[in-house]
Design a protein around this motif. Sequence first.
Motif, PDB file in Angstrom:
ATOM      1  N   ALA A   1      30.492  54.406  39.930  1.00 42.77           N
ATOM      2  CA  ALA A   1      31.066  53.405  40.817  1.00 42.77           C
ATOM      3  C   ALA A   1      32.568  53.329  40.598  1.00 42.77           C
ATOM      4  O   ALA A   1      33.039  53.534  39.481  1.00 42.77           O
ATOM      5  CB  ALA A   1      30.450  52.033  40.552  1.00 42.77           C
ATOM      6  N   ILE A   2      33.289  53.058  41.675  1.00 40.05           N
ATOM      7  CA  ILE A   2      34.709  52.723  41.513  1.00 40.05           C
ATOM      8  C   ILE A   2      34.829  51.218  41.692  1.00 40.05           C
ATOM      9  O   ILE A   2      34.467  50.667  42.728  1.00 40.05           O
ATOM     10  CB  ILE A   2      35.593  53.479  42.521  1.00 40.05           C
ATOM     11  N   LEU A   3      35.315  50.573  40.650  1.00 38.40           N
ATOM     12  CA  LEU A   3      35.428  49.125  40.663  1.00 38.40           C
ATOM     13  C   LEU A   3      36.897  48.776  40.886  1.00 38.40           C
ATOM     14  O   LEU A   3      37.706  48.845  39.972  1.00 38.40           O
ATOM     15  CB  LEU A   3      34.899  48.565  39.340  1.00 38.40           C
TER      16      LEU A   3
ATOM     17  N   ARG B   1      39.714  44.554  40.920  1.00 42.74           N
ATOM     18  CA  ARG B   1      40.673  44.129  39.915  1.00 42.74           C
ATOM     19  C   ARG B   1      42.114  44.416  40.302  1.00 42.74           C
ATOM     20  O   ARG B   1      43.038  43.712  39.877  1.00 42.74           O
ATOM     21  CB  ARG B   1      40.330  44.855  38.615  1.00 42.74           C
ATOM     22  N   VAL B   2      42.305  45.462  41.116  1.00 43.90           N
ATOM     23  CA  VAL B   2      43.653  45.842  41.545  1.00 43.90           C
ATOM     24  C   VAL B   2      44.395  44.616  42.089  1.00 43.90           C
ATOM     25  O   VAL B   2      45.571  44.423  41.814  1.00 43.90           O
ATOM     26  CB  VAL B   2      43.582  46.932  42.641  1.00 43.90           C
TER      27      VAL B   2
ATOM     28  N   GLN C   1      45.244  41.849  39.002  1.00 41.96           N
ATOM     29  CA  GLN C   1      45.772  42.260  37.708  1.00 41.96           C
ATOM     30  C   GLN C   1      46.899  41.357  37.187  1.00 41.96           C
ATOM     31  O   GLN C   1      47.144  41.300  36.002  1.00 41.96           O
ATOM     32  CB  GLN C   1      46.270  43.705  37.761  1.00 41.96           C
TER      33      GLN C   1
ATOM     34  N   SER D   1      45.949  39.336  34.224  1.00 43.57           N
ATOM     35  CA  SER D   1      45.234  39.930  33.088  1.00 43.57           C
ATOM     36  C   SER D   1      45.786  39.472  31.740  1.00 43.57           C
ATOM     37  O   SER D   1      45.066  39.465  30.750  1.00 43.57           O
ATOM     38  CB  SER D   1      45.211  41.451  33.184  1.00 43.57           C
ATOM     39  N   MET D   2      47.042  39.076  31.688  1.00 46.31           N
ATOM     40  CA  MET D   2      47.596  38.623  30.408  1.00 46.31           C
ATOM     41  C   MET D   2      47.375  37.125  30.180  1.00 46.31           C
ATOM     42  O   MET D   2      47.722  36.597  29.143  1.00 46.31           O
ATOM     43  CB  MET D   2      49.100  38.908  30.330  1.00 46.31           C
TER      44      MET D   2
ATOM     45  N   VAL E   1      42.198  33.171  31.844  1.00 42.46           N
ATOM     46  CA  VAL E   1      41.486  33.888  32.908  1.00 42.46           C
ATOM     47  C   VAL E   1      40.715  35.064  32.307  1.00 42.46           C
ATOM     48  O   VAL E   1      41.256  35.806  31.487  1.00 42.46           O
ATOM     49  CB  VAL E   1      42.479  34.423  33.977  1.00 42.46           C
ATOM     50  N   PHE E   2      39.465  35.216  32.696  1.00 37.70           N
ATOM     51  CA  PHE E   2      38.676  36.375  32.281  1.00 37.70           C
ATOM     52  C   PHE E   2      38.117  37.036  33.532  1.00 37.70           C
ATOM     53  O   PHE E   2      37.426  36.394  34.318  1.00 37.70           O
ATOM     54  CB  PHE E   2      37.530  35.948  31.355  1.00 37.70           C
ATOM     55  N   ILE E   3      38.442  38.312  33.708  1.00 40.86           N
ATOM     56  CA  ILE E   3      38.002  39.023  34.915  1.00 40.86           C
ATOM     57  C   ILE E   3      37.087  40.175  34.523  1.00 40.86           C
ATOM     58  O   ILE E   3      37.420  40.958  33.646  1.00 40.86           O
ATOM     59  CB  ILE E   3      39.210  39.577  35.702  1.00 40.86           C
ATOM     60  N   ARG E   4      35.947  40.269  35.180  1.00 40.56           N
ATOM     61  CA  ARG E   4      35.036  41.357  34.876  1.00 40.56           C
ATOM     62  C   ARG E   4      34.516  41.985  36.165  1.00 40.56           C
ATOM     63  O   ARG E   4      34.048  41.289  37.063  1.00 40.56           O
ATOM     64  CB  ARG E   4      33.854  40.840  34.056  1.00 40.56           C
ATOM     65  N   SER E   5      34.600  43.318  36.237  1.00 38.94           N
ATOM     66  CA  SER E   5      34.063  44.068  37.371  1.00 38.94           C
ATOM     67  C   SER E   5      32.649  44.511  37.043  1.00 38.94           C
ATOM     68  O   SER E   5      32.381  44.959  35.937  1.00 38.94           O
ATOM     69  CB  SER E   5      34.915  45.319  37.628  1.00 38.94           C
TER      70      SER E   5
ATOM     71  N   ALA F   1      29.072  46.694  38.599  1.00 36.03           N
ATOM     72  CA  ALA F   1      28.549  47.625  39.610  1.00 36.03           C
ATOM     73  C   ALA F   1      27.107  47.259  39.933  1.00 36.03           C
ATOM     74  O   ALA F   1      26.349  46.869  39.044  1.00 36.03           O
ATOM     75  CB  ALA F   1      28.639  49.057  39.090  1.00 36.03           C
TER      76      ALA F   1
END
Lengths: 321, 137
Positions: free
Chosen positions: A90-92, A95-96, A99, A102-103, A107-111, A113
């Motif tokens: 998969a291409i996730l 998030r692009v 981003q 991300s620092m 915030v917590f981001i999870r991709s 599939a």
Amino acid sequence: MSHIVEKVVAGDVRTVARLIRDIDDGMPEVREVLKGLYPHTGRAYVIGITGAPGVGKSTLVDQMVAHLRKRDKTVGVLAVDPTSPFSGGAILGDRVRMQRHSMDQGVFIRSLATRGHFGGLTQSTRSAIDVLDAMGKDFILVETVGVGQDEVDVVRSAHTTVIVVIPGMGDDIQAIKAGILEVGDIFLINKADREGADKTLSDLRLMIDMDQKKYDRGSWKPPILKVQAVFDKGITEFLEEIDRHAEYLATTAGGLQTRGTRDKVSQELGEMIKARLIEEVIDRLTESGDFDRAVESIVKGKTDPYTACENLVFPILSSSP
Amino acid sequence: MMRQKRRVRVMVAKPGLDGHDRGARIIARAYRDAGFEVVYTGLHQTPEEIVEAAIQEDVDMIGLSSLAGAHKYLFPAVVEFLKERGADDIVVCGGGIIPDDDIDKLKEAGVKEVFTPGTPLEEIVNWVENNVKPRQD
Ligand code: B12
Ligand SMILES: Nc1nc2c(ncn2[C@@H]2O[C@H](COP(=O)(O)OP(=O)(O)O)[C@@H](O)[C@H]2O)c(=O)[nH]1
Ligand SMILES: [Mg+2]
């Protein structure tokens, strides 16, 4: 196991990230962890965002995160993309668009599939929400894969379900009519900078107004808003509608029970029983070798699959674990 | 919760100001076609952002792409931040326009492999299969 629970509750990013992987991969050990985490859940407000690919869901989530952070709220994001049925890869790429956060420790981001799961989410999403909830995130935003029109599993896990459309999606609006209309708490017309937003708005309004009797009896009437996610327009008003919906849930008969409504809980428990039963049954049958033996007999023409299935399943059902 | 075979999860990232993303996208697709889950970060990432995202995504490998000459600083910086965050079990590889002289230096700095233009995709994918194992613990 209990140290994992402690670390999640303390907000340890690496532990959370690894646990979500273990849930995704179906590691049986995580069950104990999830049991331990459950008492720490029920605090987060969960928002589901669904709509066809390309309507701007990820861009919208990015802006929602920015606005919620300005309110000093912490945010977890789960973004689902499809698994290729050919390769299993998969291409996730959601998030692009996110981003820039991300620092940000808040915030917590999870991709995730889909891995062959239908319904717009992954098998793991419900549990992943619990993990982010236990981690202490105030808001959890779930972006669904949004390919078909019946992908509304998110409704079961979300307090507020947001349906995103764009101007000129005449056919899609028809499709919404067929299924999603009932489950949307808020409708967004994104890319309102484009031509046709007002037409889409009146089309949607017409359909929502058909249920006027329901609203007169006190049901929530889904608002429709025009927004421009990429230009950060209309997001404040959108979040105010979410507040209003949360308020509605908190004050109406059903109430905003921390554990969800009876309907949601019973559906979820049902799903869990189904999944667990299948897993346990298949496990036992493969371990005992009965499964392979049955396959062998069917291949050799000694029995038919219907009889074989009954012969495998009935003895298990009549025995106690 | 059906036990599955662990999938390889990788991240393809574009550090720095370099806007050439064709290669990165092609690599991401090749990885997907090989059965990996590929998180793509998009352009203009700082090494810190890449490391933080990789940790949140629990990837087994970070693949960096650079065609604008800043790899000498950017690639080792990613390796360093991974160490700092206690996440140096994540493998780092890279590719792009990278002179031979620099490749040795990058490897000394902890970048496990570097692929330059013209490398067949098959070779790039095979390398992952041979050198990156999905986390087992
Ligand atoms: C196409 C191109 C562009 C396109 C980019 C389109 C896009 N969206 O990608 C455009 C026209 C926009 C462009 C602009 C510029 N470009 Co230009 N561009 C090229 C060109 C001709 C081809 C690059 C390409 O796409 N190759 C095809 C892909 C598939 O190959 P690749 O990226 O190298 O990837 C392969 C390997 O390197 C490796 N790989 C790459 N990344 C990764 C990552 C991982 C994880 C792995 C495992 C492997 C791997 O695997 C791939 C398959 O084998 C190159 C010259 C060249 N021959 O490389 C110049 C080149 C890269 N550009 C250059 C320059 C200077 C520029 C500009 C600054 C101005 C200019 N002179 O045109 C701008 C700046 C753009 C920016 N914002 O950064 C220079 C860079 C010089 C340097 N390194 O110092 C080059 C080398 C041309 C040159 N000889 O001067 N460019
Ligand atoms: N014109 C316009 N484009 C937008 C708007 N919001 C998002 N987009 C663009 O729509 C494209 C798809 O967005 P994305 O968030 O990835 O959509 P998703 O597939 O639904 O997650 C991107 O190029 C965005 O920049 C908007 O309000 N107006
Ligand atoms: Mg998206």
